[in-house]
Design a protein around this motif. Structure first.
Motif, PDB file in Angstrom:
ATOM      1  N   ARG A   3     -19.444   6.948 -21.929  1.00 47.96           N
ATOM      2  CA  ARG A   3     -20.228   6.679 -20.715  1.00 47.96           C
ATOM      3  C   ARG A   3     -20.388   5.184 -20.419  1.00 47.96           C
ATOM      4  O   ARG A   3     -20.803   4.814 -19.332  1.00 47.96           O
ATOM      5  CB  ARG A   3     -21.608   7.331 -20.824  1.00 47.96           C
ATOM      6  CG  ARG A   3     -22.500   6.671 -21.859  1.00 47.96           C
ATOM      7  CD  ARG A   3     -23.961   7.041 -21.667  1.00 47.96           C
ATOM      8  NE  ARG A   3     -24.190   8.456 -21.957  1.00 47.96           N
ATOM      9  CZ  ARG A   3     -25.404   9.008 -21.956  1.00 47.96           C
ATOM     10  NH1 ARG A   3     -26.465   8.290 -21.649  1.00 47.96           N
ATOM     11  NH2 ARG A   3     -25.556  10.282 -22.257  1.00 47.96           N
TER      12      ARG A   3
ATOM     13  N   ARG B  17     -12.751  10.910 -21.429  1.00 45.90           N
ATOM     14  CA  ARG B  17     -12.636  10.269 -20.108  1.00 45.90           C
ATOM     15  C   ARG B  17     -11.513  10.892 -19.281  1.00 45.90           C
ATOM     16  O   ARG B  17     -11.587  10.914 -18.056  1.00 45.90           O
ATOM     17  CB  ARG B  17     -12.400   8.768 -20.283  1.00 45.90           C
ATOM     18  CG  ARG B  17     -13.633   8.055 -20.798  1.00 45.90           C
ATOM     19  CD  ARG B  17     -13.465   6.568 -20.639  1.00 45.90           C
ATOM     20  NE  ARG B  17     -14.562   5.825 -21.207  1.00 45.90           N
ATOM     21  CZ  ARG B  17     -14.642   4.494 -21.162  1.00 45.90           C
ATOM     22  NH1 ARG B  17     -13.678   3.813 -20.585  1.00 45.90           N
ATOM     23  NH2 ARG B  17     -15.671   3.868 -21.697  1.00 45.90           N
TER      24      ARG B  17
ATOM     25  N   ARG C 297     -13.047  14.820 -18.725  1.00 50.30           N
ATOM     26  CA  ARG C 297     -14.366  14.739 -18.114  1.00 50.30           C
ATOM     27  C   ARG C 297     -15.153  16.044 -18.241  1.00 50.30           C
ATOM     28  O   ARG C 297     -15.563  16.667 -17.246  1.00 50.30           O
ATOM     29  CB  ARG C 297     -14.245  14.290 -16.644  1.00 50.30           C
ATOM     30  CG  ARG C 297     -13.369  13.046 -16.496  1.00 50.30           C
ATOM     31  CD  ARG C 297     -13.255  12.514 -15.105  1.00 50.30           C
ATOM     32  NE  ARG C 297     -14.394  11.716 -14.688  1.00 50.30           N
ATOM     33  CZ  ARG C 297     -14.666  10.492 -15.128  1.00 50.30           C
ATOM     34  NH1 ARG C 297     -13.884   9.924 -16.045  1.00 50.30           N
ATOM     35  NH2 ARG C 297     -15.725   9.855 -14.701  1.00 50.30           N
TER      36      ARG C 297
ATOM     37  N   TYR D  51     -21.837   9.471 -26.799  1.00 48.85           N
ATOM     38  CA  TYR D  51     -22.828   8.411 -26.583  1.00 48.85           C
ATOM     39  C   TYR D  51     -22.712   7.378 -27.674  1.00 48.85           C
ATOM     40  O   TYR D  51     -22.877   7.736 -28.843  1.00 48.85           O
ATOM     41  CB  TYR D  51     -24.261   8.977 -26.562  1.00 48.85           C
ATOM     42  CG  TYR D  51     -25.269   7.858 -26.411  1.00 48.85           C
ATOM     43  CD1 TYR D  51     -25.588   7.361 -25.154  1.00 48.85           C
ATOM     44  CD2 TYR D  51     -25.842   7.268 -27.536  1.00 48.85           C
ATOM     45  CE1 TYR D  51     -26.471   6.301 -25.022  1.00 48.85           C
ATOM     46  CE2 TYR D  51     -26.715   6.201 -27.403  1.00 48.85           C
ATOM     47  CZ  TYR D  51     -27.030   5.723 -26.145  1.00 48.85           C
ATOM     48  OH  TYR D  51     -27.885   4.674 -26.009  1.00 48.85           O
TER      49      TYR D  51
ATOM     50  N   HIS E 123     -17.451   8.244 -18.389  1.00 52.09           N
ATOM     51  CA  HIS E 123     -17.865   9.622 -18.077  1.00 52.09           C
ATOM     52  C   HIS E 123     -19.059  10.021 -18.933  1.00 52.09           C
ATOM     53  O   HIS E 123     -19.073   9.804 -20.143  1.00 52.09           O
ATOM     54  CB  HIS E 123     -16.714  10.600 -18.327  1.00 52.09           C
ATOM     55  CG  HIS E 123     -17.136  12.029 -18.156  1.00 52.09           C
ATOM     56  ND1 HIS E 123     -17.440  12.568 -16.930  1.00 52.09           N
ATOM     57  CD2 HIS E 123     -17.351  13.022 -19.071  1.00 52.09           C
ATOM     58  CE1 HIS E 123     -17.798  13.837 -17.094  1.00 52.09           C
ATOM     59  NE2 HIS E 123     -17.758  14.142 -18.376  1.00 52.09           N
ATOM     60  N   ARG E 124     -20.046  10.642 -18.284  1.00 58.46           N
ATOM     61  CA  ARG E 124     -21.249  11.101 -18.981  1.00 58.46           C
ATOM     62  C   ARG E 124     -21.142  12.608 -19.244  1.00 58.46           C
ATOM     63  O   ARG E 124     -21.107  13.402 -18.293  1.00 58.46           O
ATOM     64  CB  ARG E 124     -22.472  10.810 -18.110  1.00 58.46           C
ATOM     65  CG  ARG E 124     -23.811  11.184 -18.737  1.00 58.46           C
ATOM     66  CD  ARG E 124     -24.932  10.865 -17.755  1.00 58.46           C
ATOM     67  NE  ARG E 124     -25.072   9.434 -17.581  1.00 58.46           N
ATOM     68  CZ  ARG E 124     -26.025   8.697 -18.178  1.00 58.46           C
ATOM     69  NH1 ARG E 124     -26.905   9.276 -18.963  1.00 58.46           N
ATOM     70  NH2 ARG E 124     -26.084   7.401 -17.978  1.00 58.46           N
TER      71      ARG E 124
END
Ligand SMILES: [Zn+2]
Length: 246
Positions: free
Chosen positions: A154, A111, A114, A150, A170-171
């Motif tokens: 995110r 995060r 990023r 994941y 954040h993805r």
């Protein structure tokens, strides 16, 4: 070389995070790819999960001493490959588990930085390759990193205390795990083999073992990368399994 780095031909990777278990794993596993990404303009950071204090065969060397040596070696190697920053999470070498604590620590780094792309270990033990590639710390780092990508990084509802640190969800776009068995992405590292070897040579403490000759690391890297390259019609390559996070 950017066209080879990005197999989709889509936008390049602006920020790349490498998450490994030990100091020296990034260079051995992905050194050529890291040098190539850096040359293509990516900003690259390392996150090293453990303190490296089991990376030696002399039990009389104090942990703190070995830890300091290995941190210095890792920073020197990263600099040769064009890496911007190295973060040490400080978990104990040899004891890494994919705990919530480790997931939170990796999520915090994701995060903060990023990244578009994350490189890490495979979470799966290979029974085809050499046993060292499936060090339990590698499996734990790979699993925790995939969990951090994941869903943790995110999902704003995961580790909500990170929001208080200003770390928004954040993805990550893509993850590449180093792979022996299921590789589907081979990076041509021909022009970067020597750089990879130079970076590996920084880990001097890891080559002070009986029977190691001075040119052993270089020979090992060339032989290994040539073997991987054969599978893709390349002279030298590093192999990955790409994981889409869409
Ligand atoms: Zn390792």
């Amino acid at each position: 070389m950017a066209d080879n780095v990005n197999p989709d031909g889509s936008e390049r990777y602006e920020r790349v995070m490498v998450v490994s278990a030990h100091p020296d794993d990034p260079e051995f596993g992905f050194g050529g790819t890291i040098a190539k990404l850096a040359a293509a303009g990516s900003v690259i950071e390392y996150v090293i999960c453990t303190d490296g204090c089991q990376g030696g065969e002399d039990p009389t060397v104090p942990d703190a001493e070995l830890r300091a040596v290995r941190e210095g070696e890792q920073r020197a190697a990263a600099e040769i490959l064009g890496v911007r920053q190295v973060t040490f999470l400080g978990f104990r070498d040899g004891s890494l588990m994919p705990t919530l604590e480790l997931r939170r620590a990796i999520t915090r780094e994701i995060r903060r930085f990023r990244p578009d792309l994350v490189l890490t270990h495979s979470p799966l033990r290979s029974i085809n390759g050499a046993i060292g590639a499936s060090h339990p710390d590698h499996l734990a780092a790979g699993e925790a990193t995939l969990c951090a990508v994941y869903p943790d990084a995110r999902n704003p509802r995961a580790f909500r205390e990170l929001l208080a640190e200003g770390l928004e969800a954040h993805r990550v776009r893509e993850v590449w795990v180093g792979s022996v068995d299921g590789a589907d992405h081979f990076v041509d590292i021909g022009p970067y083999v020597e750089r990879k070897i130079e970076a590996i040579r920084c880990h001097v403490s890891q080559f002070q073992k009986p029977g190691w000759e001075p040119d052993a690391p270089a020979r090992w890297v060339r032989e290994r990368m040539r073997k991987v390259g054969e599978r893709a019609g390349l002279e030298y390559a590093e192999a990955f399994k790409r994981i889409s996070t869409a």
